[in-house]
Scaffold this active site. Structure first.
Site, PDB file in Angstrom:
ATOM      1  N   HIS A 268      30.975  39.933  36.558  1.00 39.41           N
ATOM      2  CA  HIS A 268      31.098  40.949  37.465  1.00 39.41           C
ATOM      3  C   HIS A 268      31.018  41.938  38.786  1.00 39.41           C
ATOM      4  CE1 HIS A 268      32.834  45.199  36.598  1.00 39.41           C
ATOM      5  NE2 HIS A 268      32.721  45.077  37.303  1.00 39.41           N
ATOM      6  N   GLU A 269      29.734  41.600  38.447  1.00 37.20           N
ATOM      7  CA  GLU A 269      29.278  41.983  39.897  1.00 37.20           C
ATOM      8  C   GLU A 269      28.733  41.010  41.027  1.00 37.20           C
ATOM      9  OE1 GLU A 269      28.456  45.513  39.576  1.00 37.20           O
ATOM     10  OE2 GLU A 269      28.444  45.685  37.740  1.00 37.20           O
TER      11      GLU A 269
ATOM     12  N   HIS B 250      32.185  41.572  42.760  1.00 42.14           N
ATOM     13  CA  HIS B 250      31.525  43.085  43.788  1.00 42.14           C
ATOM     14  C   HIS B 250      31.527  42.795  44.899  1.00 42.14           C
ATOM     15  CE1 HIS B 250      33.733  46.190  41.284  1.00 42.14           C
ATOM     16  NE2 HIS B 250      32.732  46.515  40.658  1.00 42.14           N
TER      17      HIS B 250
ATOM     18  N   GLU C  61      37.776  48.097  39.087  1.00 38.63           N
ATOM     19  CA  GLU C  61      37.203  47.256  38.272  1.00 38.63           C
ATOM     20  C   GLU C  61      37.827  45.788  37.199  1.00 38.63           C
ATOM     21  OE1 GLU C  61      34.086  48.130  37.241  1.00 38.63           O
ATOM     22  OE2 GLU C  61      34.119  49.308  38.714  1.00 38.63           O
TER      23      GLU C  61
END
Length: 359
Positions: free
Chosen positions: A163-164, A167, A252
């Protein structure tokens, strides 16, 4: 979510984000105008239209100075944002030797997509959260909390790291850190504007009494100008928050989808989100950093000013679009546990026995 659809969303979101950043920067000049209008109102009780004209003229004159101040602020943050974020969040860098299992998980994800390995940092707190930061490749950092390491199993932690990384891959970290920097500039100019207004009623009444003693009733526009200046400053500050919220919320969903694309395991992301829910707040963390985290439980009234979509909505999106199962956390408890770290990372929580390439 299909790859074409995902990348189309990313491109559209990036264009929209650039426009929002431009709007955020514009608010700096709005606050300069509010401060100028307040200053003119305190100097003389002239007609309202005259005060507005003078404030606009002052704004034109002040734009170069305000721009230089904002750019200097941005330049300092560009060079030192990593150390600043680390200091205010309490994060410390960890090496491969200190956290071999965690480091290997992140490294394998980077290798699978040809990404440069970011730095890795840990915050010593029981809260469950993580965030990515940095404005350029040598600054990119993925930060996780101790609570996250202790509570999540291997697959769930891998999903959070993915997930990070999403980003970082989508350039979200650059936009969010930039937004945080400009928000700091807005707070600076907002503080100046409100300092002008702090003793505005006293000064305005004093100016009015002086005009009356001189036999000049003035234009009667000072009070109106002060009210307008206050309203403009407040609206600018509120819009600054709204723009930051708009930047965060849609990202998100895309990062969750990117995590599934990297790991091919939607249930792991669902399991991680359910464990994080209700346990993500880091009390000492500034709100500007919390906005970059996997979950930000700090919300305004009726969730209007929440920077993240709710955990339930994100899980629902993963179930509907990524093939996840609502019962994922039950199954995930049987997934592979993360191997224990060395002595630098205490062996707590659901850590399994040392095994495989992480041993």
């Amino acid at each position: 979510m299909a790859a074409f659809g995902l990348y189309s969303h990313i491109r559209t979101n990036r264009i929209r984000s650039i426009l929002l950043i431009g709007g955020l920067f514009f608010l700096v000049y709005v606050l300069v105008f509010a401060g100028s209008l307040a200053g003119e109102a305190l100097a003389e009780d002239a007609p309202f239209d005259v005060l507005v004209s003078r404030a606009l003229a002052n704004l034109v004159t002040a734009i170069p100075v305000a721009t230089l101040v904002a750019l200097a602020w941005i330049a300092i943050a560009y060079l030192f944002n990593r150390s600043i974020i680390g200091a205010v969040s309490g994060a410390r860098d960890v090496s491969r030797q200190e956290a071999p299992a965690l480091y290997s998980l992140l490294e394998n994800l980077c290798i699978s997509r040809g990404l440069t390995m970011p730095r890795l940092a840990i915050i010593e707190t029981d809260a469950l959260n993580a965030f990515a930061s940095g404005l350029r490749e040598d600054q990119y950092t993925v930060t996780v909390t101790r609570g996250l390491l202790n509570a999540l199993n291997r697959d769930e932690l891998e999903a959070v790291l993915a997930h990070e990384l999403t980003h970082i891959r989508n350039k979200d970290v650059q936009l969010m850190v930039t937004a945080m920097i400009i928000a700091g500039v807005i707070s600076f100019f907002g503080e100046i504007a409100f300092r002008w207004l702090r003793f505005a009623p006293l000064r305005a009444s004093g100016s009015s009494r002086a005009s009356n003693r001189n036999g000049n009733s003035g234009g009667g526009g000072a009070a109106i100008a002060l009210i307008v200046a206050v309203v403009v400053a407040v609206v600018a500050m509120v819009l600054s928050g709204v723009i930051r919220f708009a930047l965060s919320r849609s990202r998100e969903y895309l990062a969750d989808a990117g995590a599934v694309e990297l790991t091919k395991n939607p249930d792991a992301m669902i399991g991680a989100l359910m464990k994080i829910s209700g346990r993500s707040d880091v009390p000492a963390m500034p709100s500007s950093i919390m906005e970059m985290c996997v979950d930000n439980p700090r919300q305004g009234f009726q969730s209007l000013f929440s920077t993240h979509p709710s955990i339930d909505n994100r899980i629902d999106a993963l179930v509907r679009h990524a093939g996840g199962s609502p019962s994922a956390p039950v199954r995930q408890e049987e997934a592979r546990p993360l191997p224990p770290q060395d002595d630098a990372l205490p062996r707590q929580g659901p850590w399994g026995p040392r095994r495989g390439p992480w041993g």
